[in-house]
Motif scaffolding. Structure first.
Motif, PDB file in Angstrom:
ATOM      1  N   GLN A  55       0.816  -1.215   0.000  1.00 43.98           N
ATOM      2  CA  GLN A  55       0.000   0.000   0.000  1.00 43.98           C
ATOM      3  C   GLN A  55       0.848   1.262   0.000  1.00 43.98           C
ATOM      4  N   SER A  56       2.085   1.166   0.436  1.00 41.88           N
ATOM      5  CA  SER A  56       2.957   2.340   0.466  1.00 41.88           C
ATOM      6  C   SER A  56       3.213   2.858  -0.940  1.00 41.88           C
ATOM      7  N   GLY A  57       2.757   4.080  -1.219  1.00 38.34           N
ATOM      8  CA  GLY A  57       2.944   4.679  -2.531  1.00 38.34           C
ATOM      9  C   GLY A  57       2.031   4.122  -3.605  1.00 38.34           C
ATOM     10  N   PHE A  58       0.999   3.398  -3.198  1.00 39.65           N
ATOM     11  CA  PHE A  58       0.102   2.771  -4.169  1.00 39.65           C
ATOM     12  C   PHE A  58      -1.338   3.027  -3.732  1.00 39.65           C
ATOM     13  N   VAL A  59      -2.283   2.739  -4.605  1.00 42.95           N
ATOM     14  CA  VAL A  59      -3.697   2.929  -4.293  1.00 42.95           C
ATOM     15  C   VAL A  59      -4.135   1.824  -3.324  1.00 42.95           C
ATOM     16  N   TRP A  60      -4.495   2.229  -2.113  1.00 41.27           N
ATOM     17  CA  TRP A  60      -4.817   1.248  -1.082  1.00 41.27           C
ATOM     18  C   TRP A  60      -5.968   0.332  -1.495  1.00 41.27           C
ATOM     19  N   ARG A  61      -6.982   0.880  -2.155  1.00 44.96           N
ATOM     20  CA  ARG A  61      -8.155   0.093  -2.542  1.00 44.96           C
ATOM     21  C   ARG A  61      -7.775  -1.040  -3.480  1.00 44.96           C
ATOM     22  N   VAL A  62      -6.855  -0.774  -4.401  1.00 46.64           N
ATOM     23  CA  VAL A  62      -6.416  -1.811  -5.340  1.00 46.64           C
ATOM     24  C   VAL A  62      -5.738  -2.944  -4.583  1.00 46.64           C
ATOM     25  N   VAL A  63      -4.871  -2.589  -3.633  1.00 49.42           N
ATOM     26  CA  VAL A  63      -4.180  -3.607  -2.834  1.00 49.42           C
ATOM     27  C   VAL A  63      -5.196  -4.424  -2.040  1.00 49.42           C
ATOM     28  N   GLU A  64      -6.150  -3.744  -1.436  1.00 48.46           N
ATOM     29  CA  GLU A  64      -7.173  -4.430  -0.634  1.00 48.46           C
ATOM     30  C   GLU A  64      -7.948  -5.429  -1.488  1.00 48.46           C
ATOM     31  N   ASN A  65      -8.304  -5.025  -2.696  1.00 44.65           N
ATOM     32  CA  ASN A  65      -9.082  -5.906  -3.568  1.00 44.65           C
ATOM     33  C   ASN A  65      -8.288  -7.131  -4.019  1.00 44.65           C
ATOM     34  N   LYS A  66      -6.986  -6.970  -4.149  1.00 45.54           N
ATOM     35  CA  LYS A  66      -6.151  -8.070  -4.615  1.00 45.54           C
ATOM     36  C   LYS A  66      -5.655  -8.963  -3.473  1.00 45.54           C
ATOM     37  N   TRP A  67      -5.901  -8.559  -2.233  1.00 45.38           N
ATOM     38  CA  TRP A  67      -5.255  -9.280  -1.130  1.00 45.38           C
ATOM     39  C   TRP A  67      -5.709 -10.727  -0.986  1.00 45.38           C
ATOM     40  N   PRO A  68      -6.967 -11.076  -1.256  1.00 50.48           N
ATOM     41  CA  PRO A  68      -7.322 -12.502  -1.216  1.00 50.48           C
ATOM     42  C   PRO A  68      -6.458 -13.346  -2.152  1.00 50.48           C
ATOM     43  N   ALA A  69      -6.108 -12.784  -3.306  1.00 44.93           N
ATOM     44  CA  ALA A  69      -5.239 -13.513  -4.236  1.00 44.93           C
ATOM     45  C   ALA A  69      -3.841 -13.668  -3.665  1.00 44.93           C
ATOM     46  N   TYR A  70      -3.379 -12.665  -2.911  1.00 44.91           N
ATOM     47  CA  TYR A  70      -2.075 -12.774  -2.247  1.00 44.91           C
ATOM     48  C   TYR A  70      -2.107 -13.850  -1.166  1.00 44.91           C
ATOM     49  N   GLU A  71      -3.198 -13.903  -0.405  1.00 49.56           N
ATOM     50  CA  GLU A  71      -3.311 -14.928   0.626  1.00 49.56           C
ATOM     51  C   GLU A  71      -3.192 -16.321   0.010  1.00 49.56           C
ATOM     52  N   GLU A  72      -3.809 -16.504  -1.152  1.00 51.74           N
ATOM     53  CA  GLU A  72      -3.737 -17.801  -1.825  1.00 51.74           C
ATOM     54  C   GLU A  72      -2.344 -18.059  -2.388  1.00 51.74           C
ATOM     55  N   ALA A  73      -1.756 -17.050  -3.006  1.00 56.98           N
ATOM     56  CA  ALA A  73      -0.458 -17.228  -3.656  1.00 56.98           C
ATOM     57  C   ALA A  73       0.668 -17.442  -2.659  1.00 56.98           C
ATOM     58  N   PHE A  74       0.503 -16.927  -1.446  1.00 57.32           N
ATOM     59  CA  PHE A  74       1.571 -17.032  -0.443  1.00 57.32           C
ATOM     60  C   PHE A  74       1.158 -17.877   0.764  1.00 57.32           C
ATOM     61  N   PHE A  75       0.323 -18.899   0.513  1.00 59.88           N
ATOM     62  CA  PHE A  75       0.017 -19.911   1.520  1.00 59.88           C
ATOM     63  C   PHE A  75      -0.503 -19.297   2.817  1.00 59.88           C
ATOM     64  N   ASN A  76      -1.389 -18.307   2.675  1.00 60.48           N
ATOM     65  CA  ASN A  76      -1.941 -17.603   3.835  1.00 60.48           C
ATOM     66  C   ASN A  76      -0.857 -16.987   4.713  1.00 60.48           C
ATOM     67  N   PHE A  77       0.274 -16.736   4.102  1.00 59.88           N
ATOM     68  CA  PHE A  77       1.394 -16.028   4.733  1.00 59.88           C
ATOM     69  C   PHE A  77       2.004 -16.783   5.921  1.00 59.88           C
ATOM     70  N   GLU A  78       1.896 -18.115   5.897  1.00 64.59           N
ATOM     71  CA  GLU A  78       2.630 -18.902   6.887  1.00 64.59           C
ATOM     72  C   GLU A  78       4.121 -18.742   6.601  1.00 64.59           C
ATOM     73  N   PRO A  79       4.888 -18.148   7.527  1.00 59.30           N
ATOM     74  CA  PRO A  79       6.283 -17.816   7.217  1.00 59.30           C
ATOM     75  C   PRO A  79       7.108 -18.988   6.706  1.00 59.30           C
ATOM     76  N   PHE A  80       6.985 -20.164   7.338  1.00 59.97           N
ATOM     77  CA  PHE A  80       7.838 -21.284   6.923  1.00 59.97           C
ATOM     78  C   PHE A  80       7.486 -21.755   5.519  1.00 59.97           C
ATOM     79  N   LYS A  81       6.224 -21.608   5.121  1.00 65.74           N
ATOM     80  CA  LYS A  81       5.831 -21.987   3.762  1.00 65.74           C
ATOM     81  C   LYS A  81       6.320 -20.950   2.744  1.00 65.74           C
ATOM     82  N   VAL A  82       6.214 -19.673   3.107  1.00 70.20           N
ATOM     83  CA  VAL A  82       6.713 -18.612   2.219  1.00 70.20           C
ATOM     84  C   VAL A  82       8.202 -18.803   1.958  1.00 70.20           C
ATOM     85  N   LEU A  83       8.932 -19.206   2.979  1.00 71.01           N
ATOM     86  CA  LEU A  83      10.381 -19.354   2.847  1.00 71.01           C
ATOM     87  C   LEU A  83      10.768 -20.570   2.019  1.00 71.01           C
TER      88      LEU A  83
END
Length: 229
Positions: A55-83
């Protein structure tokens, strides 16, 4: 340090501009106590941190709308899986049209997963590390996030902390203008000197008012300049 303005005067000025003390109170940010912050999982905090980076320097609404896709792409942000992502897999995500095409911010998710995992190993969880950090040295926590993490400098780290309920002031443009105009800070805001001076002032106002540092910075911002929050 310069003689600080009484916080009651700062409050009264903001209340006058916003329609009274009751109206001002409705604009206050909410904070959580240490026990409440400690309930967050490391995955939840990595997600919130990563979202703030995008969101830093970007349109917050766009990031918010895309965040479910990020959760899927990054394994719900489980650190050990991301790594466990390979360089090729990270690159795929950095160029994925369903996400935001930004190589460095995408890489920061992995870099910050490493920080979260390291601090969790030292403190029991990343949430406990944040929860137990003393609020009278919140700028020290800003510096840890900036040094150990990726793309968490400036206001990004503080905004992340505010998002997860940690009591922190923010050096918004209006707050910076107030601190400079009133000679509370006499150095550049990226310097250690300025951060120490700002922290000392907020500690003083907190003792004087009994309010959270988040509330104090919001009240300062609403009493000067453009009334940005």
């Amino acid at each position: 340090m310069a003689t600080l303005e009484k916080f009651s005067d700062i409050f009264d000025r903001a209340a006058e501009r916003k329609g009274g003390a009751k109206a001002l109170g409705l604009l206050m940010p909410q904070t959580l106590d240490a026990d409440e912050i400690g309930q967050f999982t490391d995955a939840q905090l990595l997600s919130a941190m990563s979202k703030q980076v995008f969101q830093s320097g970007f349109v917050w609404r766009v990031v918010e709308n895309k965040w479910p896709a990020y959760e899927e792409a990054f394994f719900n942000f489980e650190p050990f899986k991301v790594l466990m992502l390979s360089p090729d897999q990270i690159q795929e995500r950095a160029t994925d049209a369903t996400l935001i095409r930004h190589q460095k911010k995408t890489q920061s998710i992995v870099d910050n997963a490493y920080m979260v995992q390291q601090l969790a190993a030292e403190h029991g969880s990343f949430a406990e590390f944040i929860a137990n950090w003393p609020e009278d040295d919140i700028t020290g926590l800003w510096q840890v996030l900036k040094k150990k993490g990726s793309r968490l400098g400036g206001n990004t780290g503080p905004y992340f902390l505010r998002t997860v309920g940690k009591d922190t002031f923010l050096l918004t443009n209006d707050v910076q203008s107030y601190l400079k105009a009133n000679k509370v800070v006499d150095a550049g805001f990226t310097s250690q000197t300025a951060l120490r001076q700002a922290q000392a002032a907020f500690n003083h106002w907190q003792q004087e008012s009994g309010l959270s540092q988040a509330q104090i910075s919001r009240i300062i911002s609403l009493g000067v300049g453009d009334n940005r929050v």
